[in-house]
Scaffold this active site. Structure first.
Site, PDB file in Angstrom:
ATOM      1  N   CYS A 428       0.832  -1.216   0.000  1.00 48.19           N
ATOM      2  CA  CYS A 428       0.000   0.000   0.000  1.00 48.19           C
ATOM      3  C   CYS A 428       0.866   1.265   0.000  1.00 48.19           C
ATOM      4  CB  CYS A 428      -0.951  -0.021   1.192  1.00 48.19           C
ATOM      5  SG  CYS A 428      -0.159  -0.446   2.751  1.00 48.19           S
TER       6      CYS A 428
HETATM    7  N1  LIG Z   1      -4.055  -4.165   5.505  1.00 54.62           N
HETATM    8  C1  LIG Z   1      -3.584  -3.441   4.513  1.00 54.62           C
HETATM    9  O1  LIG Z   1      -3.829  -2.236   4.415  1.00 54.62           O
HETATM   10  C2  LIG Z   1      -2.759  -4.064   3.471  1.00 54.62           C
HETATM   11  C3  LIG Z   1      -2.298  -5.353   3.581  1.00 54.62           C
HETATM   12  N2  LIG Z   1      -1.528  -5.903   2.591  1.00 54.62           N
HETATM   13  C4  LIG Z   1      -1.047  -7.273   2.719  1.00 54.62           C
HETATM   14  O2  LIG Z   1      -2.137  -8.154   2.475  1.00 54.62           O
HETATM   15  C5  LIG Z   1      -2.011  -9.317   3.262  1.00 54.62           C
HETATM   16  C6  LIG Z   1      -3.274  -9.461   4.115  1.00 54.62           C
HETATM   17  O3  LIG Z   1      -3.374  -8.337   4.949  1.00 54.62           O
HETATM   18  P1  LIG Z   1      -4.598  -8.101   5.901  1.00 54.62           P
HETATM   19  O4  LIG Z   1      -5.841  -8.467   5.231  1.00 54.62           O
HETATM   20  O5  LIG Z   1      -4.440  -6.756   6.467  1.00 54.62           O
HETATM   21  O6  LIG Z   1      -4.255  -9.189   7.039  1.00 54.62           O
HETATM   22  P2  LIG Z   1      -5.167  -9.734   8.198  1.00 54.62           P
HETATM   23  O7  LIG Z   1      -4.290 -10.005   9.349  1.00 54.62           O
HETATM   24  O8  LIG Z   1      -6.314  -8.825   8.394  1.00 54.62           O
HETATM   25  O9  LIG Z   1      -5.696 -11.110   7.597  1.00 54.62           O
HETATM   26  C7  LIG Z   1      -4.879 -12.218   7.410  1.00 54.62           C
HETATM   27  C8  LIG Z   1      -5.691 -13.358   6.840  1.00 54.62           C
HETATM   28  O10 LIG Z   1      -4.864 -14.495   6.687  1.00 54.62           O
HETATM   29  C9  LIG Z   1      -5.415 -15.606   7.418  1.00 54.62           C
HETATM   30  N3  LIG Z   1      -4.257 -16.281   8.031  1.00 54.62           N
HETATM   31  C10 LIG Z   1      -3.401 -15.767   8.952  1.00 54.62           C
HETATM   32  N4  LIG Z   1      -2.425 -16.646   9.217  1.00 54.62           N
HETATM   33  C11 LIG Z   1      -2.663 -17.727   8.430  1.00 54.62           C
HETATM   34  C12 LIG Z   1      -2.004 -18.971   8.241  1.00 54.62           C
HETATM   35  N5  LIG Z   1      -0.913 -19.275   8.917  1.00 54.62           N
HETATM   36  N6  LIG Z   1      -2.534 -19.846   7.366  1.00 54.62           N
HETATM   37  C13 LIG Z   1      -3.658 -19.581   6.692  1.00 54.62           C
HETATM   38  N7  LIG Z   1      -4.336 -18.410   6.828  1.00 54.62           N
HETATM   39  C14 LIG Z   1      -3.829 -17.502   7.682  1.00 54.62           C
HETATM   40  C15 LIG Z   1      -6.378 -14.986   8.415  1.00 54.62           C
HETATM   41  O11 LIG Z   1      -7.528 -15.793   8.627  1.00 54.62           O
HETATM   42  P3  LIG Z   1      -7.612 -16.982   9.660  1.00 54.62           P
HETATM   43  O12 LIG Z   1      -6.703 -16.609  10.801  1.00 54.62           O
HETATM   44  O13 LIG Z   1      -9.056 -17.055  10.012  1.00 54.62           O
HETATM   45  O14 LIG Z   1      -7.142 -18.157   8.882  1.00 54.62           O
HETATM   46  C16 LIG Z   1      -6.863 -13.766   7.678  1.00 54.62           C
HETATM   47  O15 LIG Z   1      -7.937 -14.096   6.829  1.00 54.62           O
HETATM   48  C17 LIG Z   1      -0.768  -9.131   4.083  1.00 54.62           C
HETATM   49  O16 LIG Z   1       0.308  -9.802   3.480  1.00 54.62           O
HETATM   50  C18 LIG Z   1      -0.553  -7.629   4.091  1.00 54.62           C
HETATM   51  O17 LIG Z   1       0.783  -7.326   4.263  1.00 54.62           O
HETATM   52  C19 LIG Z   1      -1.247  -5.217   1.454  1.00 54.62           C
HETATM   53  C20 LIG Z   1      -1.681  -3.952   1.284  1.00 54.62           C
HETATM   54  C21 LIG Z   1      -2.455  -3.259   2.284  1.00 54.62           C
HETATM   55  C1  LIG Z   2       0.072   0.551   9.252  1.00 56.47           C
HETATM   56  C2  LIG Z   2       0.795  -0.709   8.879  1.00 56.47           C
HETATM   57  O1  LIG Z   2       1.240  -1.491   9.702  1.00 56.47           O
HETATM   58  N1  LIG Z   2       0.958  -0.938   7.589  1.00 56.47           N
HETATM   59  C3  LIG Z   2       1.629  -2.106   7.059  1.00 56.47           C
HETATM   60  C4  LIG Z   2       1.601  -2.060   5.567  1.00 56.47           C
HETATM   61  C5  LIG Z   2       0.707  -3.066   5.002  1.00 56.47           C
HETATM   62  C6  LIG Z   2       1.204  -3.573   3.684  1.00 56.47           C
HETATM   63  O2  LIG Z   2       0.934  -3.138   2.581  1.00 56.47           O
HETATM   64  O3  LIG Z   2       2.112  -4.531   3.812  1.00 56.47           O
HETATM   65  P1  LIG Z   2       2.763  -5.619   2.863  1.00 56.47           P
HETATM   66  O4  LIG Z   2       3.932  -5.063   2.199  1.00 56.47           O
HETATM   67  O5  LIG Z   2       3.195  -6.652   3.802  1.00 56.47           O
HETATM   68  O6  LIG Z   2       1.719  -6.053   1.903  1.00 56.47           O
HETATM   69  C7  LIG Z   2       3.092  -2.175   7.445  1.00 56.47           C
HETATM   70  O7  LIG Z   2       3.730  -1.168   7.625  1.00 56.47           O
HETATM   71  O8  LIG Z   2       3.613  -3.304   7.478  1.00 56.47           O
END
Ligand SMILES: NC(=O)C1=CN([C@@H]2O[C@H](COP(=O)(O)OP(=O)(O)OC[C@H]3O[C@@H](n4cnc5c(N)ncnc54)[C@H](OP(=O)(O)O)[C@@H]3O)[C@@H](O)[C@H]2O)C=CC1
Ligand SMILES: CC(=O)N[C@@H](CCC(=O)OP(=O)(O)O)C(=O)O
Length: 632
Positions: A428
């Site tokens: 992001c």
């Molecule tokens: N949040 C953000 O703004 C952004 C996030 N990202 C990236 O996107 C990805 C997801 O982020 P986000 O949605 O915030 O993360 P969350 O922590 O909100 O969700 C993680 C998901 O993965 C599942 N999970 C966690 N551990 C495991 C495991 N060991 N095996 C299988 N399933 C697992 C969880 O469900 P359950 O535990 O029920 O299985 C849950 O659905 C990350 O890699 C993050 O860095 C990228 C851009 C922006």
């Molecule tokens: C506020 C906050 O914690 N933000 C996350 C960024 C989420 C994200 O985009 O992370 P990935 O590169 O893992 O997809 C961080 O800094 O790690």
């Protein structure tokens, strides 16, 4: 002999696009350059003097226009910097083989033609083909590049051969030859194979392309899909282009398809953006076929956001949602059909891929978790009859991986995404950082890193398990809460955040001159007590003087026509980004000394920072309209 000319800006710059001119071949470009309205005063004088100097020196001599702090690199590495000016070699155009010498041409075809190397034809076969229709052979005097365009009366010209030596590639002669073809032909079609090491080069020069089973058809100058179809039909009938490159008839077994990584350009030559080539055109209208998607990590913030978007997608059906905690519970955020969460194991995933149960997978898992699932899909695909599915990974795990396409459509060509089955979704902060720096790349002061301060809502940190609902259904809670921030903000990961390397690594691909090490960006993140939305503030020393108006124009030009990018005069606020699908930029300011720029950008980390960008990538790779399901 190399003559070094030091100037403050570190090179010569195009007066309209603002791009640094990496090479000027005087024999070819001098007259044209001097006619340009922006070539005046000092620039004109310099060019005249450089020409006079080089006219009296051996052809191998050159003048490097660089800044003083680039001197060491120019002298002690072979990477060079600034603008390189040389006489170059005059390009030729001949309409008969005899004019260039049949033996020389035979040798070039024999040594370089991939069709001959693949055993598909012989040198005599190639020369016999030339007898069938009028043609022009383009090239440079030492024949480092030879290109053949066939042009039967009243028909579309086809570039049938583009044969370049390594030195032709490294010295940019291939671009000069291509530009000279472009001057003569407003429309052109050509082909390249998957194993063409300069495949990305073709995508960048084309207005449109069609790829199947690793064979690509490219064209420029034709923007109407119906016209493309008509031309392709003509090729099919006349046989001017081998059928295997055309979007006609049954496709070859898809498992043989190999998608370009999108990373490879000429191996030693940074990519250059060609104006007007940002958008490709599909050969047919975007698909409306129903396709099935499985989402792993569906419980989390990004998974949920994507699920809500998919509820309004006209063609893509969510068919599987996986969560360990919510397995067995109904999915609430999706309105198109009733779905229940499952907890898909690696074995399940492998079998689903093998049986062709889905067309695409999205991995919305924390960093470092994804690989076993991707490996399982790869195993399933290896034992599958049909086409392998698309994977879009939201984590940071494949963003530096060879064979994966980095899916930031507004900056890196869309065509590699269209043909890719493995797409890494950018981070992001990294998305905002790259979008904010890219238009200013020609103005980066050598040795001074652009600095981006990113302030993100706490949803960026993901979720943990929350307290169960009354009926026992598990819930999620944010990992970082406004309480934990005491209502304030918290800078973290002050150096080496993964998005710092990610932004520098990918932006390097946009530079016109090669760097000896990856482009460096300083990125400092801060988490804030609002839910979603990132504000990025760029502060960047300039290599020359600019004013705020120039800066705003650079962004307007770079992102002209981009539906998910808004350029405004004022500083974007959280209101402009939270819950909005795209990226907004504004607040352009230049220090009163004219040598440092500050720009503000912003996006919603869960939308353009994750789910919306994921949907763009899915749409492109599944053949849908890029914006299908994205409320614009
Ligand atoms: N949040 C953000 O703004 C952004 C996030 N990202 C990236 O996107 C990805 C997801 O982020 P986000 O949605 O915030 O993360 P969350 O922590 O909100 O969700 C993680 C998901 O993965 C599942 N999970 C966690 N551990 C495991 C495991 N060991 N095996 C299988 N399933 C697992 C969880 O469900 P359950 O535990 O029920 O299985 C849950 O659905 C990350 O890699 C993050 O860095 C990228 C851009 C922006
Ligand atoms: C506020 C906050 O914690 N933000 C996350 C960024 C989420 C994200 O985009 O992370 P990935 O590169 O893992 O997809 C961080 O800094 O790690």
């Amino acid at each position: 002999m190399k003559i070094v000319f030091l100037n403050e800006k570190g090179g010569l710059f195009h007066g309209v696009t603002g791009e640094k001119l990496s090479t000027i071949n005087l024999d070819e470009e001098y007259d044209e350059l001097l006619k340009q309205p922006w070539v005046k005063y000092g620039t004109k004088l310099k060019l005249r003097e450089f020409k006079e100097l080089l006219d009296h020196l051996p052809r191998s001599s050159s003048v490097a226009v660089i800044s003083a702090d680039m001197l060491q690199r120019e002298l002690f590495t072979d990477s060079g910097a600034g603008t390189l000016i040389r006489r170059g070699y005059k390009l030729f155009q001949h309409t008969s083989v005899d004019k260039i010498g049949a033996d020389r041409l035979r040798q070039v075809i024999h040594d370089r033609d991939p069709d001959i190397k693949a055993g598909d034809t012989s040198v005599t076969g190639v020369l016999n083909e030339l007898k069938k229709a009028p043609f022009t052979i383009y090239g440079d005097e030492p024949m480092d590049v030879v290109a053949i365009v066939t042009r039967p009366e009243g028909e579309i010209p086809v570039l049938t051969k583009l044969l370049a030596s390594r030195s032709g590639i490294m010295n940019g002669i291939v671009d000069n030859v291509f530009n000279s073809i472009k001057k003569d032909h407003k429309k052109l079609f050509w082909t390249a194979r998957a194993d063409d090491e300069n495949r990305a080069w073709h995508f960048e020069r084309a207005d449109g392309s069609f790829t199947r089973s690793g064979r690509s058809l490219f064209w420029y100058g034709v923007h109407d899909v119906n016209e493309v179809e008509k031309i392709v039909k003509g090729f099919e009938e006349s046989g001017r282009i081998n059928r295997s490159f055309l979007p006609v008839g049954p496709s070859a077994p898809p498992h043989r398809a190999s998608a370009p990584s999108g990373k490879r350009s000429f191996s030693t030559f940074a990519r250059r953006e060609i104006p007007g080539s940002k958008r490709g055109y599909a050969t047919a209208a975007p698909s409306t076929e129903k396709k099935r998607l499985a989402l792993i990590g569906a419980r989390g913030f990004t998974g949920q956001t994507l699920t809500s978007l998919l509820s309004k997608h006209p063609h893509l059906e969510l068919t599987h949602v996986s969560s360990r905690q919510l397995a067995g519970y109904p999915l609430k955020e999706y309105s198109k059909s009733k779905l229940t969460y499952s907890n898909l194991s690696e074995k399940d995933v492998e079998t689903m891929e093998k049986e062709g149960e889905v067309d695409a997978w999205v991995m919305a898992l924390p960093n470092g978790i994804c690989k076993p699932f991707v490996d399982a899909i790869d195993r399933g695909a290896a034992n599958k009859q049909g086409e392998k599915s698309v994977i879009v990974d939201l984590s940071a795990d494949y963003r530096f991986e060879e064979g994966w396409t980095y899916g930031l459509p507004e900056l890196y060509s869309r065509d590699p995404i269209r043909v890719s089955k493995r797409i890494s979704n950018p981070g992001c902060y990294a998305t905002s950082t790259q979008l904010i720096i890219a238009p200013l790349l020609p103005y980066v002061k050598p040795g001074a890193w652009p600095t981006v301060f990113g302030v993100s809502g706490y949803s960026g940190a993901g979720t943990i398990a929350g307290l169960p609902e009354a009926d026992g259904r598990p819930t999620s809670a944010p990992k970082v809460t406004p309480d934990s921030l005491h209502g304030g903000i918290r800078p973290y990961a002050l150096t080496n955040h993964i998005h710092e390397r990610e932004a520098g690594h990918h932006l390097s691909r946009l530079l016109t001159s090669k760097l000896s090490e990856p482009f460096k960006v300083a990125f400092v993140p801060t988490v804030a007590p609002w839910f979603s939305g990132i504000t990025s503030v760029l502060s960047m020393p300039l290599n020359g003087k600019l004013n705020a108006k120039n800066v705003q124009e650079l962004y307007e030009k770079k992102y002209d026509g981009e539906k998910l990018i808004t350029v405004k005069k004022d500083v974007p606020t959280l209101f402009d980004v939270e819950g909005k699908q795209g990226w907004t930029v504004g607040g352009f300011q230049v220090h009163s000394d004219g040598d440092r720029v500050v720009v503000v950008g912003g996006l919603d980390n869960l939308l353009k920072g994750a789910a919306t960008q994921c949907l763009q990538n899915l749409n492109l790779s599944l053949g849908y309209d890029e914006y299908a399901g994205i409320p614009l």
